[in-house]
Design a protein around this motif. Structure first.
Motif, PDB file in Angstrom:
ATOM      1  N   VAL A 161      11.386  -1.464   1.815  1.00 49.96           N
ATOM      2  CA  VAL A 161      11.488  -0.069   1.409  1.00 49.96           C
ATOM      3  C   VAL A 161      10.563   0.129   0.217  1.00 49.96           C
ATOM      4  N   GLU A 162       9.699   1.131   0.283  1.00 51.48           N
ATOM      5  CA  GLU A 162       8.749   1.375  -0.805  1.00 51.48           C
ATOM      6  C   GLU A 162       9.211   2.547  -1.661  1.00 51.48           C
ATOM      7  N   ASN A 163       9.303   2.298  -2.962  1.00 52.69           N
ATOM      8  CA  ASN A 163       9.701   3.329  -3.920  1.00 52.69           C
ATOM      9  C   ASN A 163       8.849   3.208  -5.166  1.00 52.69           C
TER      10      ASN A 163
END
Length: 327
Positions: free
Chosen positions: A57-59
């Motif tokens: 997951v990219e944040n």
């Protein structure tokens, strides 16, 4: 966008996009990682780890940027200084930090290293092991300081991870001078015991002579002062700064103000992912402090914010923090 007339907190740190994925201890061992630590990696290793990781997951992340997001969720007026590149990940970071309402005046790096990213492996016990490619972050220097924003902020909050590049160290000292000249407070997070080990003398000098507020966990503060016991570190920190907020995971935290020592209990929660726990604690503490709350309440806000963040995957809050705290 014009500089706001006032800010509660101005964060200065590594502008990083986080990539989080689950992993087991065998994966960490196979990749030669030290569980629970943060390692600085080059482009080649970043690509190799990224290719081997499970889907992630990219944040937008970065320690102090995470703190700014939590503080904004608590109603604080925040600003942020940090270097991204003029590339797609840089655009993602800029969108995310401004979407929380943060003032973000730092110009992007053009034609240089790409935007930084941190590859975070979360094991089933909730521990996070971080591999950071700093990219454009290392170019942050005095030229990127926004003097008006620093002077307008009640607290300028500095990220210990950014202490690695010499240009950033110089920027920290200048930012502290600007803040102090404006009658403002300076806070610093030690970020990581390995970071402390690399720059112990410089950190000690900065904490003693430039900082008003110190954030550290038990391992970081004992590493800073090279002492065996947490209690010794507490007493040494009390001599150096006006406030010290020292966290001890499930043991809660100790907040120091002059001769006062306040033990703050950890909030009950299920540990899912420890990423951002210290960042959230600092944000809660500073959001309360800039509202004029007593240190006991500052510690309570910090503990509640930290508990919320570690109860789910990722370092940004998902629940209504104002409701949890009762504001």
């Amino acid at each position: 966008m014009a500089t706001p007339l006032s800010l509660d907190i101005l964060g200065i740190g590594n502008a990083i996009v986080d990539v989080l994925a689950r992993a087991d201890d065998a994966f960490l061992a196979a990749q030669g990682m030290t569980k629970g630590a943060m390692a600085l990696i080059d482009t080649e290793r970043a690509e190799r780890i990224y290719a081997a990781m499970a889907p992630g997951v990219e944040n937008s992340g970065g320690s102090v940027a995470n703190s700014c997001a939590v503080a904004a969720a608590l109603g604080a007026k925040v600003g942020y200084l940090g270097k991204v590149a003029d590339d797609p990940l840089g655009a993602v970071f800029r969108h995310d930090i401004t979407a929380i309402g943060a003032h973000f005046p730092t110009a992007p790096l053009v034609g240089g290293a790409p935007t930084a990213r941190c590859l975070i492996l979360v094991t089933p016990d909730g521990q996070r092991t971080m591999n950071t490619f700093l990219g454009a972050c290392v170019t942050f220097g005095e030229q990127d300081l926004d003097q008006d924003a620093i002077a307008a902020a009640k607290v300028t909050y500095l990220e210990g991870y950014l202490f690695d590049p010499p240009a950033a160290q110089a920027a920290f000292h200048r930012a502290a001078r600007i803040a102090r000249a404006a009658g403002r407070r300076v806070a610093i997070s030690l970020s990581d015991p390995f970071c402390v080990g690399r720059h112990r003398a410089a950190f000690r000098d900065f904490v003693r002579n430039e900082a008003d507020i110190l954030f550290a966990n038990e391992h970081e503060v004992t590493a800073l002062y090279e002492v065996a016991s947490f209690e010794e570190a507490v007493e040494l920190a009390a001599k150096d700064v006006s406030f010290a907020a020292l966290t001890r995971s499930e043991k809660g935290s100790v907040v120091v103000e002059s001769d006062k020592r306040v033990a703050v209990a950890a909030q009950p929660t299920k540990l899912v992912d420890s990423t951002g726990a210290g960042d959230a604690y600092a944000a809660g503490f500073l959001a309360a402090l800039t509202r004029g709350k007593p240190v006991e309440e500052c510690g309570r806000w910090g503990s509640i914010a930290a508990a919320e963040v570690i109860s789910h995957f990722g370092a940004r809050p998902q629940a209504d923090l104002k409701a949890l705290i009762g504001i």
